[in-house]
Scaffold this motif. Sequence first.
Motif, PDB file in Angstrom:
ATOM      1  N   UNK A 426       0.942  -1.255  -0.125  1.00  0.00           N
ATOM      2  CA  UNK A 426       0.063  -0.151  -0.064  1.00  0.00           C
ATOM      3  C   UNK A 426       0.803   1.082   0.039  1.00  0.00           C
ATOM      4  N   UNK A 427       2.038   1.135   0.653  1.00  0.00           N
ATOM      5  CA  UNK A 427       2.932   2.469   0.606  1.00  0.00           C
ATOM      6  C   UNK A 427       3.544   2.755  -0.748  1.00  0.00           C
ATOM      7  N   UNK A 428       3.831   1.595  -1.555  1.00  0.00           N
ATOM      8  CA  UNK A 428       4.464   1.799  -2.494  1.00  0.00           C
ATOM      9  C   UNK A 428       3.371   2.191  -3.787  1.00  0.00           C
ATOM     10  N   UNK A 429       2.126   1.881  -3.405  1.00  0.00           N
ATOM     11  CA  UNK A 429       0.996   2.308  -4.269  1.00  0.00           C
ATOM     12  C   UNK A 429       0.849   3.975  -4.276  1.00  0.00           C
ATOM     13  N   UNK A 430       1.286   4.577  -3.114  1.00  0.00           N
ATOM     14  CA  UNK A 430       1.353   5.986  -3.035  1.00  0.00           C
ATOM     15  C   UNK A 430       2.288   6.636  -3.834  1.00  0.00           C
ATOM     16  N   UNK A 431       3.335   5.704  -4.104  1.00  0.00           N
ATOM     17  CA  UNK A 431       4.380   6.336  -4.777  1.00  0.00           C
ATOM     18  C   UNK A 431       3.895   6.541  -6.447  1.00  0.00           C
ATOM     19  N   UNK A 432       3.398   5.379  -6.828  1.00  0.00           N
ATOM     20  CA  UNK A 432       2.958   5.318  -8.039  1.00  0.00           C
ATOM     21  C   UNK A 432       1.843   6.605  -8.236  1.00  0.00           C
ATOM     22  N   UNK A 433       0.858   6.802  -7.323  1.00  0.00           N
ATOM     23  CA  UNK A 433      -0.062   7.842  -7.369  1.00  0.00           C
ATOM     24  C   UNK A 433       0.650   9.197  -7.594  1.00  0.00           C
ATOM     25  N   UNK A 434       1.579   9.252  -6.792  1.00  0.00           N
ATOM     26  CA  UNK A 434       2.424  10.558  -6.888  1.00  0.00           C
ATOM     27  C   UNK A 434       3.252  10.901  -8.104  1.00  0.00           C
ATOM     28  N   UNK A 435       3.663   9.715  -8.718  1.00  0.00           N
ATOM     29  CA  UNK A 435       4.089   9.981 -10.121  1.00  0.00           C
ATOM     30  C   UNK A 435       3.071  10.348 -11.168  1.00  0.00           C
ATOM     31  N   UNK A 436       2.045   9.693 -10.907  1.00  0.00           N
ATOM     32  CA  UNK A 436       0.824   9.901 -11.991  1.00  0.00           C
ATOM     33  C   UNK A 436       0.442  11.395 -11.707  1.00  0.00           C
ATOM     34  N   UNK A 437       0.174  11.809 -10.462  1.00  0.00           N
ATOM     35  CA  UNK A 437      -0.067  13.324 -10.089  1.00  0.00           C
ATOM     36  C   UNK A 437       0.689  14.166 -10.750  1.00  0.00           C
ATOM     37  N   UNK A 438       2.145  13.931 -10.542  1.00  0.00           N
ATOM     38  CA  UNK A 438       3.196  14.690 -11.119  1.00  0.00           C
ATOM     39  C   UNK A 438       3.078  14.897 -12.644  1.00  0.00           C
ATOM     40  N   UNK A 439       2.940  13.926 -13.298  1.00  0.00           N
ATOM     41  CA  UNK A 439       2.831  13.926 -14.749  1.00  0.00           C
ATOM     42  C   UNK A 439       1.598  14.619 -15.251  1.00  0.00           C
ATOM     43  N   UNK A 440       0.454  14.372 -14.573  1.00  0.00           N
ATOM     44  CA  UNK A 440      -0.809  14.992 -15.098  1.00  0.00           C
ATOM     45  C   UNK A 440      -0.772  16.539 -14.971  1.00  0.00           C
ATOM     46  N   UNK A 441       0.115  16.766 -13.592  1.00  0.00           N
ATOM     47  CA  UNK A 441       0.138  18.345 -13.164  1.00  0.00           C
ATOM     48  C   UNK A 441       1.148  18.919 -14.398  1.00  0.00           C
TER      49      UNK A 441
END
Length: 874
Positions: A426-441
């Motif tokens: 679950x912790x590594x899932x948030x890293x993935x989400x952070x990268x996706x949010x960065x690319x979207x931003x």
Amino acid sequence: MSDDSPGFEPTRRQWVGFWSMIVQQTQNAFNDKMAQFILIPLGGVVGASLGFSVESAAGLMIAVPFVLFAPIAGWMSDRYSKRDVMLGSAILQVLVLGWISGSVYLKSLPLALCGFFALAVQSAFFSPAKIGINKELVGSGHLGFAAGIQQMTAMLAILVGQIVAGRIFDSRYTEFGGTPEISWKAALAPLLVLTACSVPALLLAVIIPRVPAQGGVKFTTKTTVSHFTNLVDLWRDTRLRLASFGVAFFWGFAAFINLWSVKLAKVITGGGEGFGTVSSVFMAAASLGMAAGFGCAAFLLRRRIELGWVPVAGIGMTLTSIALFYVPVGNSGDFLLLLSEPVSFVSGAPQSALFLLTLGLLAFSSAMFLAPLNAWMQDRYPAAKRGELQAAVNLQDCFAGIIAVVLISGFEFGAAAIGLSPLDGFRFQMVFIGVICFLATVMIIRVLPAHFVRVLGVGIVRMFYRIRVSHPERLPAKGGVMMLPNHVTFADAFFLSAACPRPIRFVMDEAFTAHPSIRVFTALFDTMTIRREQPLEAIREVIRALKKGDVVCLFPEGQLTRTGTLCPLQRGFELIAKKAGHPLIPVWCDGSWGSIYSFERNCFFRKLPHRMKKGMKIAFGEEIAPKEANLETVRDGMLAASAEAVGMRFARRTWSTRMPVARNSATKGFAAMDEARRRRMWVNGHQIGMVNALQRRQPFHVLMDDPVLSELPGLFVAFPDLFHAELRIEEFFNGDNAGVWVGGDFLRNHIHTTQITRSIGFYDFGTSALTPVERASLSHYPCLAVEGSVIAMSMPTPPESMDNFEPQKGRKSNSWGKILPGWAIKRADDGTLRAYGPAAPGQGLPLPAGCSLDPECFLAAKAPEPGVFHGRRG
């Protein structure tokens, strides 16, 4: 009047309807979420005994109805009154809640899950109607506020529903023995009460005004499968397509976080006792953060819909997602402690508290991401297709939600395959989400660079300059309009953007684009540039922008002032006004002189900034009709706006009672003044500090026995106090020391009889001020004061611009100098010119007979030449 009409303002009946809709949708969301969060832990307990996991299935059951029924839901919201659709949805919810209660009574999990699915169907029909009715009730002007309030209250309802449901189910489940068989009894009573309480909500839908139906298309079998037809209509508009992708990204993100929170709660509780409570605590943190984010968005969007907040929120989502990788989760006991002993929780489990805070900040950022997009899309939808397009958006959102469910399930499988513990997974899932949010931003910033820079720039401007606005309502809510402000600093565009309730397109002289930073600005903000050799094409572009409905800002002086006063106006706006036929609004920015971006201290930028204690005041002047637009009326309007801006600065009663810090012979009479006159003197001191005559934080001299010392308290008391200039009261005039002197006939006589060996500046308020003083090393600056208030001042002529702009003069022969900001010059009924403003009594101050205001804003003593402005009658 249509909700798309310029200047549309909702009636009291429409506002009552709006708030009734808010209450109804809040109760609808509460009912929906409470029923779901009773069924999810119930399904978790019962399903576990049957070897069936209900969490992922629940996520799919919430999303699938929005896919299956999106076209019909959109069609109904357009074909019928949205009020009627909302009423029908409320009736359906009562029936579905009764169905779920009966299923629980019969202890049938399949029937209960069918009811769970039916609740999602009801939401699929309710959503486009409640969102689409916003604009029909409150119009475009209040849409950002309405959308934010709607989303905030829905999140608060979800929050309360989750907390109440989880708490009630867990407490009853534990109290009755904690077995799968007893879980049915724990769920039944709350569901029966919820069903009964949902009936009064029907009355709220009746209070909402019955808005007219927008679409006339009849229902056909093709309507049920017109998913892609509606999507094509949505995607046909490029801007709507991109905005809808942003909204879908949010809902995919929200679905991921929602399911992530539930599954994380199951991992740390083992899926048994406390699962409902802990999952509710997680969702409560997220919902509370999201509600706060929507509330903040409603405040920020109350004047206009600003898309620049979307990438700012994207940055927040990126940072908080990554932070959740590093913040320890804690254990179930910590979160159960929160509900029983919240104070002990904060001090005894700081890591768990930090986790909840970070989760809340993540949700806050995501709400700030969604709200501007949602409001902007609602405003852009065509009225006849509002429901269908919103249903198409909901369809995209559901696809995004389904993808999120698949992703999180894939992550669980992958983590197990590589041997990661569930918690680390679950912790590594948030890293993935952070990268996706960065690319979207990053993608959003590339699409909305101007919006992003404007939000940052305006935010910084508001932080440092504390802008207040006078009469923003004078700017039309819609339609083309030309703003004509004074031009003091390189940052004026940001000041005006911060003050204006509508986005602005600026017109700029091409000479400014020689500066790299200015070129970046013009590219980002779609600025229209004017070439002085070929102005007609730019004029045509401005006219097209006005006819398109834009707010166009043109600085009529054509250059930055180097004196702080108004420069001669250029004639381009007259042709534009007559050709375009749109109104003009004169504007005045007060308080920017002294900024590092102004020419105060005879340079731009290369100086330390002064502390701006009182911020900036910006006044929107009275509207000028296109046929009346000429140099005289616009100048008159700008000067009148300057008086309003300065007046707003000194509106508080404290200025009437304030006393200066210094104590000397100049301040003795200040305490004896009546309050109205004392306030006027503070105003006059401020006016003097807004021009390039006497310098801030610099000394100036006056003779002890000169009568002007007691006659001009604004100059000798208020100005030094406000701007930290040092007043030096001398016993005699010394021509051997360089400096600035202020005086009248008394000082003039001393100057004539004293040898001058150093550079002296003489600001002359005497009766013979217009007669030049011809002495080597002495600069003579005629000035005018009437009844103790300084009206006009001459000043040193500033150095010429290197960009080939017209030279600006600081003094002229046979003139008392330039009119200070804050004075409006009008011709009274008796034919004399008078000065009006906050430094004058109500009847104004009489100016010398025969004087006039020339095109350069000098107060001239002789009769004007042809074309000289005489001033309009008051």
